[in-house]
Write an enzyme that holds these catalytic residues in place. Sequence first.
Site, short mmCIF file in Angstrom:
data_model
loop_
_atom_site.label_atom_id
_atom_site.label_comp_id
_atom_site.label_asym_id
_atom_site.label_seq_id
_atom_site.Cartn_x
_atom_site.Cartn_y
_atom_site.Cartn_z
N SER A 21 0.82 -1.21 0.00
CA SER A 21 0.00 0.00 0.00
C SER A 21 0.85 1.26 0.00
CB SER A 21 -0.95 -0.01 1.20
OG SER A 21 -0.22 -0.15 2.41
N ARG A 41 7.89 -7.49 -6.10
CA ARG A 41 8.74 -8.68 -5.97
C ARG A 41 8.20 -9.84 -6.80
NH1 ARG A 41 9.26 -10.99 -0.02
NH2 ARG A 41 7.02 -11.18 -0.39
N TYR A 58 -4.05 -4.20 -2.17
CA TYR A 58 -3.71 -3.27 -1.08
C TYR A 58 -4.46 -1.95 -1.12
CZ TYR A 58 0.22 -6.42 -0.17
OH TYR A 58 0.98 -7.52 0.12
N GLY A 156 6.65 9.85 8.86
CA GLY A 156 5.63 10.84 9.21
C GLY A 156 4.27 10.20 9.38
N LYS A 211 6.46 4.32 17.99
CA LYS A 211 5.03 4.68 18.06
C LYS A 211 4.15 3.48 17.77
CE LYS A 211 4.40 4.70 13.41
NZ LYS A 211 3.32 4.12 12.59
N ASP A 264 3.06 11.20 14.39
CA ASP A 264 2.86 9.82 13.98
C ASP A 264 2.26 8.99 15.11
OD1 ASP A 264 2.88 7.81 12.13
OD2 ASP A 264 5.05 7.65 11.97
N SER A 274 -5.01 2.12 11.51
CA SER A 274 -3.75 1.69 12.12
C SER A 274 -3.77 0.19 12.39
CB SER A 274 -3.51 2.45 13.42
OG SER A 274 -2.49 1.85 14.18
N ARG A 275 -2.88 -0.55 11.75
CA ARG A 275 -2.81 -1.99 11.97
C ARG A 275 -2.36 -2.31 13.39
NH1 ARG A 275 -0.70 -1.30 6.80
NH2 ARG A 275 1.45 -1.47 7.49
#
Length: 355
Positions: A21, A41, A58, A156, A211, A264, A274-275
């Site tokens: 992504s 890849r 993605y 960022g 973070k 961030d 946010s994963r």
Amino acid sequence: MPAMQADGKPGLRVGVLGAGSWGTALAAASARAHPTVLWARNPAFADQLARGRENTHYLPGIPLPAALRVTGDLDRLLAHLHGPDAEALVVLAVPMAGLDAACHAVAAGLARHGLAQASVVWACKGIDAVTGRLPHEIAADHFGALPGVSTGVLSGPSFAREVAQGLPVALTVASADPVLRDRVVCALHGGAIRVYGSDDVVGVEVGGALKNVIAIACGIGDGLSMGTNARAALITRGLAEISRLGVALGARAETFTGLTGLGDLILTATGDLSRNRQVGLAIGRGRPLDAILGDMTQVAEGVRCAPAVLALARRHGIDMPITEAVCAVLFDRVPPQEAVSRLLARDPRFEGGDR
């Protein structure tokens, strides 16, 4: 700063490694102003992107710019960077676990293609799970023998989907080389994207890596329905942990109040995209870590690097209780509520410094 050319005339040429992504979003942004090639890849996946003009895996529903070229051949990407008076920028948008291999392949390719003055910037956020090295230390092992190749980090508060959709974002590029910083600004700054410069590579990398760990803690708290007061406390005290370790590693304290520190952290600890926060939420709601990771199609870097962060902190004598609690929950099978109770039972501290 190099001229912003998009019509094949001499100017900046960009190659992006990694068709996830973030790599796709960065390549799409660059391709709007500069000749850009995206490398995947898997050659079959590269062919699918090139023909379908959409990263359905993605970034579904977001078309790729017509000017963006896609390849599964690294030599084709490197050959693209050649040109009369061309200035070459390589963006490594691979997961942290793949950075060492990417640096090795690119360093060998740059030497093979005679690209002695290229700039290489990585966009991953993490610490090597095995060695505890920061990204710039990994890169130095490979590009140190190429004195004309400059290196840096791009980071960022940024969710790839929002960037790909053209929504506003502010990023930071950090490098000791002003030419590299100018090339990244030239490649990406404009429209909805703002790019700021820094020379604090360590600070930018530490903020981006740690973070993710604090975001897992915030997710756990939200999953336990601890409330927004608790989330604010975790973010604030988490930032203190990040700053303590960063300064011990040679970063400047003020970096952690900027985009790659506080900015961030707030995004990753509160944003639904946010994963790392999603991992924490699921753990707080009772799901086992293996099942959570098994359902994910992208990497939650905080899970991989949390033990390395804790080991680094202990090596430098830095107190990081939130990170320690996250590791206890993730890897020592400590129930989340018990880890929270341990944090609350700590002795009172003086806010500010390490007192």
